[in-house]
Motif scaffolding. Sequence first.
Motif, short mmCIF file in Angstrom:
data_model
loop_
_atom_site.label_atom_id
_atom_site.label_comp_id
_atom_site.label_asym_id
_atom_site.label_seq_id
_atom_site.Cartn_x
_atom_site.Cartn_y
_atom_site.Cartn_z
N ASP A 85 22.90 -29.37 -64.27
CA ASP A 85 23.52 -30.28 -63.62
C ASP A 85 24.64 -30.06 -62.49
O ASP A 85 25.36 -30.55 -62.25
N GLU A 86 24.53 -28.46 -62.58
CA GLU A 86 25.89 -27.82 -61.74
C GLU A 86 25.63 -28.37 -60.26
O GLU A 86 26.68 -28.50 -59.59
N GLY A 87 24.65 -28.65 -59.74
CA GLY A 87 24.46 -28.98 -58.21
C GLY A 87 24.48 -30.48 -58.12
O GLY A 87 24.26 -30.85 -57.02
N PHE A 88 24.72 -31.26 -58.96
CA PHE A 88 24.84 -32.71 -58.92
C PHE A 88 26.03 -33.14 -58.19
O PHE A 88 27.05 -32.37 -58.34
N ASP A 89 25.90 -34.15 -57.29
CA ASP A 89 27.12 -34.61 -56.57
C ASP A 89 27.90 -35.67 -57.38
O ASP A 89 27.43 -36.17 -58.48
#
Length: 828
Positions: free
Chosen positions: A40-44
């Motif tokens: 989820d590191e790239g989640f907005d």
Amino acid sequence: MAGAQRFAIALVAGLILFSLIPHSSADSDNGTSITIELNDEGFDEYYITGDSILISSILFNPSSTAEIQNNPSCDFIFEIFDDNNALVFSSESRCRNQVQSLQIDSGETIPLMSHEWNFKDNQGQDLHTGTYRLTVKHSTLDISDSSDFTFYGNSSLPQEIELKYNLIDLESDTNNAHFLQLLLYNPNSFDLDLANTECTILIENDDKRAIYDDCLKGTTTLHPSENIYSANLVLDNSWLVSNGEISAYILGDYEKQIIDSTELREINLDSEAQESTYNLVHLDYELSEEEQNPSLRIQGELINQNLQQNCDLELYVVNDLGHTVVDSAIDLCAQSENSEAINNNLVDIFDWQLTDNEGCMIDSGKYTIIVEENNRFLTLDFFQEVPNNLARCLRNDIVLALDNTIADSSLYTTLDIASDQHIRIIAKCMLVIDVTVHSATEYSHDTEFCEYNSGNFITLTDDVYRLQQKITLPELESANSVSVSYKVNFEHTFTAFDELYIDSGATTVNPELIHSISGTWDKIEYNNNHCWLISAPNSAYILQPDGTQDNWLPKEGWFGEYKALEHPFDTSFCAQFGLPIITIDEIFTEENPIKEELDLDSSTITEDDSVEIAEIAVYGVASSSVLLGLLVFISNTESIRIPATSAGLWMLALVGKTHETSDGRFQRGRLIGYLTANPGCHFRALMAALNMSNGQITHHLRLLENQELIWRINDGRFVRYYPLNNSLYPGMNPDDLPVPPLSPDPKSLQGKILTLLDDEHQVGEFPTQSELAKKLEKSQQLISHHLRTLQKYGLVEKRKMGIKNRYKLTKEALFLLETDIDYNKIRD
């Protein structure tokens, strides 16, 4: 032989079973230590309708090498749960029934296949706004991982709602940022139901986005012309570095507001780089409780008590009307030294006195406090609701106008509020009407206009706001009078009173309806009965057959002047023509004018037989409920006789000749005639063309609709009216309905805009919206509203000239101004 074969088969089966024992043991021993991790590191921070997300995860083995079963068609399943833990989506349907062995070494990480999702539920519908939990679980192992995300779905507001904006300069020595205010507005003549609706507003450009989901501010009903201060944002340099436009819009299928950032960038240049050091974390305020001298203490929370060298602040206070009421430079270091104590790292920044130089409270409403520190802005909203209690401080620009009519055992009441400013809502109930029926058994009836939201405000259209209501009043037959009292709550409380008198026939009699009439007498014969008609170019009245006294009768062709008292209702024979009733109190003059052809009725009494009377019941003209009466009237009056083949235009003889009259049925006749010639005319155009007040025309339109003589249809912000006939009827395709060409009243604001644009055109100038607002002394929002209407009807066009939008007349508008008599009269 058979026994040997069975032994061989059993031996092979045993070897296979034995070979499986170590693998089963590995699954059991090592499966629980293998984990699945959601990436989820790239989640907005949040997602909106139309977005999609790529969901990926990994398997990690922290212990010894293991071999597991895996479904190669999907690797893992992801599920979406709402905040009630209800499942709204599952990807399990994407998996096929496949299994393969997968070996994971100790400490190894294996990326699994990714899934793309478009934020739709299992039924293919967009998600609603809310917080959701995303869970990934392995296709065969009982392991999972979760993460929460926020989603903003399309707004479910009525399509008729509008988004408006104010743009305020925040000018200082170091920065020229702008403050953007967004307001939800109801431009219609009817309420908008906002209960159980979702609202999300976005401000964005190519690089940045700001989102607001609390844009209704507790409002459940948005009344006509009502505004909600929904959102605000400081447009600093971080918003203006992009060359793209800045847009503000309601999420969903709603019109966008485009802010021209090219013009903002021209005046928002601060080329000198500033140190990125700050002293303040956020703002707070404290309201003093002193009633005579209240103040608002604005405070800031310090990052720490060791202040940085740059202590310069710029403080602004802006109200929800877009006006800057405070603009002050602050020395934070000096403020911290002067503070008696710094508690919880809070330092006093500014004491805002809530009274003006006259000692009056500042206007109630919503305000935003803005503090700029080294090109960074902190904001805080504040609601000022302390009322003005001093009589000298109360607004004196507000005028209340009442219009009451009793018909069919009901009171039709209209209250027009006139002002050159806005109306501030300060209570849930804006208007309370108390009706008292005075009879042997006196009783009262209360009606409330509620469901308003304190803090909102109403923008007056043409400087008038209308409230109207039908109130059923039983047992009027035995009543003597009806008293109507009004309590109006905005800014402060206003009161008004009206009283209507009722005669023995349950007829409304208003003492103000005593007036002078004049005209020529004609005799109408119908079904072996007759009624006497007195007519003039702008009115006509019918004499009741049994209402004469002392042998007085009118004379065919004679002219007279009389003092009369109106009676709007009657049930006698002549009432079938739908004409109002009056009582003549006095005869001023009577004479026999010379006519080329005079055919006196043999039953007419001579002039010598005429006598004065104290009271004679007479019937007056002008109604549309029964057309026959006016057809007879026209056919017997030479001065306004029209050929029978032009029956559709017979009412036009009255249009433009008659100003406000007290005869409601006469006005309804004018309405029918005008709509016959101008089907599709909208409300305000009718009001301007027939010179009627808001309350008056609304009442008559309602009665005509109830009689099924006219019907209406919504057309955007307009309500259009049509006569009900074989060629125009409800249910028709709106594209087939006629719409009259727009020709605004030259004295209206739209007419003034056209005239001003024409004047500017003569000298080769094309003004901007703000220039028009300044010259006409109106708000930009009001000018913008009317410009859009004029554009819709092809009278005004917008052109980009340089960096600004400018407005000019179309060829159609130039032709209108050159040929319209009323516009030429204004110029002359």
